[in-house]
Design a protein around this motif. Sequence first.
Motif, mmCIF file in Angstrom:
data_model
loop_
_atom_site.group_PDB
_atom_site.id
_atom_site.type_symbol
_atom_site.label_atom_id
_atom_site.label_comp_id
_atom_site.label_asym_id
_atom_site.label_seq_id
_atom_site.Cartn_x
_atom_site.Cartn_y
_atom_site.Cartn_z
ATOM 1 N N VAL A 13 4.800 3.033 0.683
ATOM 2 C CA VAL A 13 4.714 1.504 1.305
ATOM 3 C C VAL A 13 5.859 0.835 0.456
ATOM 4 C CG1 VAL A 13 3.430 -0.516 1.077
ATOM 5 C CG2 VAL A 13 2.223 1.797 1.274
ATOM 6 N N ALA A 14 6.160 1.060 -0.585
ATOM 7 C CA ALA A 14 7.326 0.398 -1.099
ATOM 8 C C ALA A 14 8.631 0.853 -0.717
ATOM 9 C CB ALA A 14 7.717 0.754 -2.693
ATOM 10 N N TYR A 42 12.320 -1.137 -1.098
ATOM 11 C CA TYR A 42 12.499 -0.574 -2.672
ATOM 12 C C TYR A 42 13.182 0.628 -2.706
ATOM 13 C CZ TYR A 42 9.677 -4.573 -3.944
ATOM 14 O OH TYR A 42 9.249 -5.868 -4.311
ATOM 15 N N CYS A 65 1.399 -3.920 -3.276
ATOM 16 C CA CYS A 65 2.754 -4.443 -2.556
ATOM 17 C C CYS A 65 2.253 -5.849 -2.020
ATOM 18 C CB CYS A 65 3.245 -3.435 -1.462
ATOM 19 S SG CYS A 65 4.007 -1.966 -2.029
ATOM 20 N N ALA A 66 1.280 -6.052 -1.455
ATOM 21 C CA ALA A 66 0.987 -7.404 -1.077
ATOM 22 C C ALA A 66 0.881 -8.407 -2.272
ATOM 23 C CB ALA A 66 -0.560 -7.641 -0.368
ATOM 24 N N ILE A 121 4.383 -9.182 -3.260
ATOM 25 C CA ILE A 121 5.049 -10.359 -2.195
ATOM 26 C C ILE A 121 4.430 -11.615 -2.659
ATOM 27 C CG2 ILE A 121 5.187 -11.156 0.477
ATOM 28 C CD1 ILE A 121 4.769 -8.075 0.920
ATOM 29 N N LYS A 138 12.087 -7.506 12.332
ATOM 30 C CA LYS A 138 13.010 -7.907 11.084
ATOM 31 C C LYS A 138 14.501 -8.147 11.456
ATOM 32 C CE LYS A 138 12.660 -6.696 6.211
ATOM 33 N NZ LYS A 138 13.955 -6.585 5.748
ATOM 34 N N ILE A 163 9.014 1.372 2.641
ATOM 35 C CA ILE A 163 8.858 0.496 3.873
ATOM 36 C C ILE A 163 9.639 -0.802 3.558
ATOM 37 C CG2 ILE A 163 7.409 -0.652 5.401
ATOM 38 C CD1 ILE A 163 5.613 1.780 5.526
ATOM 39 N N LEU A 164 9.093 -1.194 2.213
ATOM 40 C CA LEU A 164 9.387 -2.862 2.110
ATOM 41 C C LEU A 164 11.012 -2.682 1.481
ATOM 42 C CD1 LEU A 164 6.050 -4.239 0.288
ATOM 43 C CD2 LEU A 164 7.173 -4.630 2.720
#
Lengths: 124, 290
Positions: free
Chosen positions: B131-132, B137, B257-258, B261, A16, B134-135
Motif C-alpha cells: 500500500v505504501a 513511498y 496509510c490512511a 495521510i 492523479k 501505491i502512495l
Amino acid sequence: MSGTGTRMLRAEKDEKGVEVKEVLEDIQRWRSEGKRVALARVVGVEGSGPRLPGATMVVSEAGEVAGSVSGGCVEGAVVSEALEVLASDGPPRMCTFGYSDAEAFAVGLTCGGTLRVFVEPLDW
Amino acid sequence: MAGRSGCSWSPSIGDTVSTLFDALAAAIGTERPATLAEVVEGPEELLGRKLVLLAGNPPEVLGTLGDEDLDRVVTRDVEGALAAGSTVTRHYGRHGEARGREVSVFIESFAPPPRMVIFGAVDFTAALARVAKILGYRVTVCDARPVFATRARFPMADEVVVSWPDRYLAEVGEQLGWRDAVCVLTHDPKFDVPAIVAALATRVGYLGVMGSRRTHHDRLARLREAGVGEEELSRLMSPIGLDIGACTPEETAVSICAEIIARRSGSQAPSLRDREGPIHRKAMLAREPT
C-alpha cells in the motif's frame, strides 16, 4: 496578459496529476528528434480541485502530448495554448481556468475552483 | 534564456550540462533535491525567468531572474523551500521588495520520494509495503532475523535490510524528516523498545507502533523505564492505524496509510458523508504543517 481567460470545459476523468519527472523521457525523446517542446505546469489551485501545483503536461510541436494538468477537464485547451506558444515563438503565458460551483454542476464537473496553468516553450 | 534555435534543445553533450533544464532533469533523475523558481506573472521581460537551486552545502544556484536584488531575496526563499521540499507561489516587488506584488514567483521543489521504514518482517509488513508503494513511498523493510528479512518475502520493498532497528536508524535516522514514516510492527519488546527510542531521536513525521491496547500499555511502561518523556511518547501513534475496523493485513495497511495521510493533513478523518467543506483540502498540498 495574452492567453488569460476563463473557460468552462467538461471533466472526463479524474486521475492523479503527473509531475515533471514522469515526462522527462518524453521530453528527451522529442528533443533528440529535433522537435520543439512546450511545458505546461499547474502553478495555482484555488478552491476545490483535484490537482496540486506542479502537475505537468508537455506538448511537442508535432502535437504529441505527455502528462496531465487536470485529469481531463482542461487538457484540450492547454494543448491548444501550448501549440500556439510554439507556433508563434511567443512568450510564456498564464492560462486561468475557473469554475463556479453552480456552473460546475451544470456541466458535470467534479470540482469547483480555479486552475492556473503556466505555459512556456521549453527552451531553457 | 531566449535560445530558440533547434540546437539549444539537444540534450547535454559529453560531460557538460548545457541548459538549466538539463541540470534540473539530471538532479531529478538522480534524486538530488532541487527547487525551481520561475517568474509566472510580472513585467514581460521577467516572465519565464528562472533560478534553480540544487541541494548541497551550500546549495548550487543556477540561472537568474534578471535582477540582482530580486535574485537575492528569492534565493533565500528558495533555500527554505528546498530544505522543506515545499511548493509555493510568492509575490515580490520588482526588485524583491517584501511588500510588493508586481512579480509572482512559482517555487517548486523536486524532492525524492518520502520514505517508509517498516521494522519487523511479519505478515502485515508485506501488505503495508504494497500500500505504501501505491502512495509513492520508498519502502525499507528492516528486521534483525535473516530468515525472515529476505527479498523473496518482500519483493515489493525497495530495500530489505537485516539489522537491528536501532542500529539501522543510527545509520539513516538523520535523513528522515516530516514527510517520512516509521512503522514498528515487530510486536516484540526486545526489538520495539530500542526501535522506538531510536525513531524518537529522528525528525520523522509519523511514528506508528503496532500492538493491542494491552501491549501498548506494557510498552509505554517499558519506554518510560528507558527514560522516554511524556512529550516524546505523545508522538507515538499506538496502537497504529485509523479505527476503520480493519482485520486482515491488507485492511490494516490501508488503516495505517490512511492515518499517515490524516496526520499529515491535520484531518480528524471522519467520513466525507458526515462533514461539509471541500473534498480536496489545502492541507494536502505538499507543504510542511506548521
